[in-house]
Design an enzyme around this catalytic site. Structure first.
Site, PDB file in Angstrom:
ATOM      1  N   LYS A  22     -71.343  27.389 -70.175  1.00 23.64           N
ATOM      2  CA  LYS A  22     -71.184  27.506 -68.716  1.00 23.64           C
ATOM      3  C   LYS A  22     -70.439  28.791 -68.327  1.00 23.64           C
ATOM      4  CE  LYS A  22     -67.757  25.284 -66.619  1.00 23.64           C
ATOM      5  NZ  LYS A  22     -66.865  26.081 -65.750  1.00 23.64           N
ATOM      6  N   ASN A  23     -69.325  29.058 -68.974  1.00 22.94           N
ATOM      7  CA  ASN A  23     -68.515  30.198 -68.543  1.00 22.94           C
ATOM      8  C   ASN A  23     -69.169  31.538 -68.866  1.00 22.94           C
ATOM      9  OD1 ASN A  23     -66.689  28.508 -67.385  1.00 22.94           O
ATOM     10  ND2 ASN A  23     -65.151  28.667 -69.019  1.00 22.94           N
ATOM     11  N   ARG A  93     -64.853  28.868 -58.434  1.00 28.92           N
ATOM     12  CA  ARG A  93     -63.937  29.998 -58.486  1.00 28.92           C
ATOM     13  C   ARG A  93     -64.602  31.254 -59.032  1.00 28.92           C
ATOM     14  NH1 ARG A  93     -58.535  31.037 -58.735  1.00 28.92           N
ATOM     15  NH2 ARG A  93     -58.473  32.594 -60.376  1.00 28.92           N
ATOM     16  N   CYS A 117     -55.809  25.798 -57.330  1.00 30.76           N
ATOM     17  CA  CYS A 117     -56.676  24.921 -58.105  1.00 30.76           C
ATOM     18  C   CYS A 117     -55.815  23.890 -58.801  1.00 30.76           C
ATOM     19  CB  CYS A 117     -57.443  25.751 -59.113  1.00 30.76           C
ATOM     20  SG  CYS A 117     -58.270  24.788 -60.337  1.00 30.76           S
ATOM     21  N   ARG A 122     -53.611  30.404 -59.887  1.00 24.79           N
ATOM     22  CA  ARG A 122     -54.547  31.276 -60.599  1.00 24.79           C
ATOM     23  C   ARG A 122     -54.720  32.565 -59.810  1.00 24.79           C
ATOM     24  NH1 ARG A 122     -59.236  27.119 -62.556  1.00 24.79           N
ATOM     25  NH2 ARG A 122     -59.811  28.744 -64.018  1.00 24.79           N
ATOM     26  N   PRO A 123     -53.740  33.467 -59.933  1.00 28.04           N
ATOM     27  CA  PRO A 123     -53.782  34.711 -59.167  1.00 28.04           C
ATOM     28  C   PRO A 123     -54.921  35.623 -59.628  1.00 28.04           C
ATOM     29  CG  PRO A 123     -51.981  34.746 -60.763  1.00 28.04           C
ATOM     30  CD  PRO A 123     -52.602  33.393 -60.853  1.00 28.04           C
ATOM     31  N   ILE A 124     -55.262  36.617 -58.791  1.00 32.73           N
ATOM     32  CA  ILE A 124     -56.288  37.586 -59.212  1.00 32.73           C
ATOM     33  C   ILE A 124     -55.735  39.014 -59.168  1.00 32.73           C
ATOM     34  CG2 ILE A 124     -58.313  36.155 -58.648  1.00 32.73           C
ATOM     35  CD1 ILE A 124     -58.671  38.006 -56.162  1.00 32.73           C
ATOM     36  N   ASP A 125     -54.405  39.117 -59.331  1.00 30.92           N
ATOM     37  CA  ASP A 125     -53.776  40.444 -59.258  1.00 30.92           C
ATOM     38  C   ASP A 125     -54.320  41.402 -60.322  1.00 30.92           C
ATOM     39  OD1 ASP A 125     -52.299  38.450 -60.862  1.00 30.92           O
ATOM     40  OD2 ASP A 125     -51.092  40.153 -61.467  1.00 30.92           O
ATOM     41  N   GLN A 126     -54.660  40.892 -61.482  1.00 29.10           N
ATOM     42  CA  GLN A 126     -55.156  41.784 -62.548  1.00 29.10           C
ATOM     43  C   GLN A 126     -56.569  42.292 -62.236  1.00 29.10           C
ATOM     44  OE1 GLN A 126     -53.014  42.815 -65.099  1.00 29.10           O
ATOM     45  NE2 GLN A 126     -51.655  41.696 -63.727  1.00 29.10           N
ATOM     46  N   ASP A 305     -59.007  24.956 -72.410  1.00 29.49           N
ATOM     47  CA  ASP A 305     -60.049  24.041 -71.930  1.00 29.49           C
ATOM     48  C   ASP A 305     -60.314  22.886 -72.903  1.00 29.49           C
ATOM     49  OD1 ASP A 305     -60.286  25.530 -69.660  1.00 29.49           O
ATOM     50  OD2 ASP A 305     -62.266  26.352 -70.094  1.00 29.49           O
ATOM     51  N   ILE A 327     -51.325  28.461 -71.092  1.00 29.20           N
ATOM     52  CA  ILE A 327     -52.107  29.270 -70.139  1.00 29.20           C
ATOM     53  C   ILE A 327     -51.890  28.811 -68.691  1.00 29.20           C
ATOM     54  CG2 ILE A 327     -54.415  30.157 -69.545  1.00 29.20           C
ATOM     55  CD1 ILE A 327     -53.831  30.895 -72.381  1.00 29.20           C
ATOM     56  N   ARG A 397     -69.686  19.145 -63.120  1.00 33.07           N
ATOM     57  CA  ARG A 397     -69.656  20.601 -62.894  1.00 33.07           C
ATOM     58  C   ARG A 397     -69.908  21.351 -64.190  1.00 33.07           C
ATOM     59  NH1 ARG A 397     -64.662  22.466 -59.242  1.00 33.07           N
ATOM     60  NH2 ARG A 397     -65.516  24.406 -60.051  1.00 33.07           N
TER      61      ARG A 397
HETATM   62  C1  UD1 Z   1     -61.416  31.236 -67.436  1.00 30.65           C
HETATM   63  C2  UD1 Z   1     -62.314  30.037 -67.581  1.00 30.65           C
HETATM   64  C3  UD1 Z   1     -61.501  28.765 -67.637  1.00 30.65           C
HETATM   65  C4  UD1 Z   1     -60.461  28.876 -68.740  1.00 30.65           C
HETATM   66  C5  UD1 Z   1     -59.651  30.154 -68.613  1.00 30.65           C
HETATM   67  C6  UD1 Z   1     -58.732  30.391 -69.815  1.00 30.65           C
HETATM   68  C7  UD1 Z   1     -64.318  30.771 -66.447  1.00 30.65           C
HETATM   69  C8  UD1 Z   1     -65.193  30.639 -65.268  1.00 30.65           C
HETATM   70  N1  UD1 Z   1     -63.218  30.015 -66.441  1.00 30.65           N
HETATM   71  O1  UD1 Z   1     -60.711  31.072 -66.203  1.00 30.65           O
HETATM   72  O2  UD1 Z   1     -62.395  27.683 -67.880  1.00 30.65           O
HETATM   73  O3  UD1 Z   1     -59.585  27.762 -68.631  1.00 30.65           O
HETATM   74  O4  UD1 Z   1     -60.524  31.286 -68.532  1.00 30.65           O
HETATM   75  O5  UD1 Z   1     -59.473  30.433 -70.983  1.00 30.65           O
HETATM   76  O6  UD1 Z   1     -64.610  31.496 -67.383  1.00 30.65           O
HETATM   77  N2  UD1 Z   1     -53.890  35.473 -64.503  1.00 30.65           N
HETATM   78  C9  UD1 Z   1     -53.049  36.295 -63.775  1.00 30.65           C
HETATM   79  N3  UD1 Z   1     -53.612  37.268 -62.997  1.00 30.65           N
HETATM   80  C10 UD1 Z   1     -54.942  37.452 -62.888  1.00 30.65           C
HETATM   81  C11 UD1 Z   1     -55.809  36.612 -63.631  1.00 30.65           C
HETATM   82  C12 UD1 Z   1     -55.233  35.619 -64.424  1.00 30.65           C
HETATM   83  O7  UD1 Z   1     -51.831  36.153 -63.840  1.00 30.65           O
HETATM   84  O8  UD1 Z   1     -55.382  38.350 -62.166  1.00 30.65           O
HETATM   85  C13 UD1 Z   1     -53.316  34.410 -65.380  1.00 30.65           C
HETATM   86  C14 UD1 Z   1     -53.717  33.013 -64.964  1.00 30.65           C
HETATM   87  O9  UD1 Z   1     -52.847  32.486 -63.995  1.00 30.65           O
HETATM   88  C15 UD1 Z   1     -53.630  32.269 -66.280  1.00 30.65           C
HETATM   89  C16 UD1 Z   1     -54.032  33.321 -67.305  1.00 30.65           C
HETATM   90  O10 UD1 Z   1     -53.870  34.582 -66.669  1.00 30.65           O
HETATM   91  O11 UD1 Z   1     -52.309  31.861 -66.538  1.00 30.65           O
HETATM   92  C17 UD1 Z   1     -55.452  33.209 -67.825  1.00 30.65           C
HETATM   93  O12 UD1 Z   1     -56.353  33.157 -66.731  1.00 30.65           O
HETATM   94  P1  UD1 Z   1     -57.867  33.647 -66.879  1.00 30.65           P
HETATM   95  O13 UD1 Z   1     -58.171  33.885 -68.327  1.00 30.65           O
HETATM   96  O14 UD1 Z   1     -58.122  34.740 -65.919  1.00 30.65           O
HETATM   97  O15 UD1 Z   1     -58.661  32.363 -66.404  1.00 30.65           O
HETATM   98  P2  UD1 Z   1     -59.972  32.311 -65.546  1.00 30.65           P
HETATM   99  O16 UD1 Z   1     -60.810  33.532 -65.783  1.00 30.65           O
HETATM  100  O17 UD1 Z   1     -59.620  31.935 -64.142  1.00 30.65           O
END
Ligand code: UD1
Length: 417
Positions: A22-23, A93, A117, A122-126, A305, A327, A397
């Protein structure tokens, strides 16, 4: 209300075939709009998140032909809308991958910001840091993220946290940027490699996916391709834990055993037998299983997961296990549900202390999210008596034909609408 009714207590035995990841599919579907030519994708899982993603792709104007349940043809030449509707972001997401894909191709995207969530912040700053490094302007207004650039230029990007989402999103934006982009501290999950392989099959020049340094040499344009998605690591691991927890014997087919190594190692430490074949693993659940400790980490560490599913197996092993969630901070909500079934687990912050019990007893429980929902199904299959699982929309899902696959293994599970 949709629910599963499970009559537990039967060891699961037989063969199961794993669906596409899926991912990986979510990233690949977003990537498919980067070209104006036809893209044929095979082995897509027939699950709700994927169907929503396909709807979102069609909604921005791309042509989406569902050839069969697992094959889709996409053509991005007719895209007319560079804005993704809020409803899609709320439903999945991963629609944030449209930022990278639309920015990469059209230099412009407007996407609603993902909300909170159930499993934690789950920030997107990166992601934003990466897009800005490539030269994009990012504005946030009215709950949406607006990204635009005259030109994207390669950059050297160092992620402060290892993130799957930002690694894929920045790859999508960088494949057609000018020059060589380097991503350091990149995530190494199997689906990162699959998205990179897919992009390379479209003419991208990505090297190093699967390591923590990814190099992307920008190309002028991408072309059509035909591609089959890898098998789902987490669906595979879920059936592995099901075999262990129910003391069953399951041959899990269409898997990549290498992707399952951390799960295999932990199940073996608990005393289970795991046999590896070229494209299958067989798990034979030991009657008596031992405690072990687990910490979730980015790949190749133990996947977050898989944390709820292995915790259910540990809750049925002798002794006390320590499970540390490395995580996401709020991923133990299902523990309260398990307690209703006789589980003895205490949670302190991001650590669960799991005291093994001999067995669960059936109860009515609610799935708090996708993977925790699957874990509750495993618990119900082991439990004596009847378990009713509510809110199974979460499970649908991400798991294709979950109840059907379980029934084929002798599990007594019914789906009620
Ligand atoms: C993806 C997977 C999800 C899995 C996760 C970790 C998909 C669609 N989803 O989620 O099933 O549980 O990887 O393997 O592929 N973080 C930041 N800033 C950012 C982005 C992330 O601080 O900009 C942090 C998150 O809060 C978290 C960690 O980084 O603690 C990992 O998140 P991330 O690997 O990005 O997870 P997703 O891509 O959302």
């Amino acid at each position: 209300m949709e629910q599963y009714i499970i009559e537990g207590g039967t060891p699961l035995k037989g063969e199961v075939t794993i669906s596409g990841a899926k991912n990986a599919a979510l990233g690949i579907l977003a990537a498919s709009i980067l070209t104006d030519e036809d893209v044929l994708i095979e082995n897509i899982p027939d699950v709700n998140d994927i169907n929503v993603m396909l709807e979102a792709i069609s909604n921005i104007g791309a042509r989406v032909d569902r050839i069969d349940a697992h094959t889709v043809k996409i053509n991005g030449s007719t895209i007319s809308e560079l804005e993704v509707e809020d409803d899609y972001m709320r439903r999945i997401r991963a629609s944030y991958y449209f930022i990278g894909a639309l920015l990469g191709k059209y230099r412009k995207a407007r996407v609603p910001l993902p909300g909170g969530c159930a499993i934690g912040a789950r920030p997107i700053d990166q992601h934003i840091k990466g897009f800005r490094a490539l030269g994009a302007e990012i504005e946030i207004d009215g709950g949406s993220l607006y990204a635009y650039a005259d030109q994207l230029t390669a950059a050297h990007i160092f992620f402060d946290v290892v993130t799957v989402g930002a690694t894929i999103n920045v790859m999508l934006a960088a494949v057609m940027a000018k020059g060589q982009t380097i991503i350091e501290n990149a995530a190494r999950e199997p689906h990162i490699v699959d998205v990179a392989n897919f992009l390379n099959s479209m003419g991208a020049k990505i090297k190093g996916a699967g390591t923590d340094i990814i190099r992307i040499r920008g190309v002028e344009s991408l072309h059509g391709t035909e591609y089959a998605i890898i098998p789902d690591q987490i669906e595979s691991g879920t059936f592995m834990c099901m075999a262990a927890a129910t003391r069953g014997d399951i041959l899990i087919k269409n898997v990549i055993p290498k992707h399952l190594e951390s799960i295999t190692a932990k199940l073996q430490e608990m005393g289970n037998e795991v046999q590896e074949f070229d494209e299958a693993v067989r798990v034979i659940g030991a009657p008596l299983q031992r405690h072990t400790d687990i910490k979730t980490q980015p790949y190749p560490g133990f996947p977050t997961d898989m944390q709820p599913q292995i915790t259910v197996a540990l809750a049925l092993a002798e002794g006390t296990s320590i499970v540390t969630e490395g995580i996401f901070e709020k991923r133990f909500k299902y523990v309260e549900e398990l307690a209703r079934m006789g589980g003895r687990i205490r949670v302190q912050g991001n650590v669960a202390i799991v005291d093994g019990v001999r067995g669960f007893s059936g109860a009515t429980v609610t799935a708090p999210d996708l993977r925790a929902g699957a874990a509750l199904v495993i618990a119900g299959l082991q439990a004596s008596g009847r378990t009713r699982i509510e809110e199974i929309g979460f499970i649908k899902r991400g798991y294709e034909d979950f109840d059907k696959k379980i029934r084929a293994l002798g599990g007594r599970i019914r789906y009620l609408q």
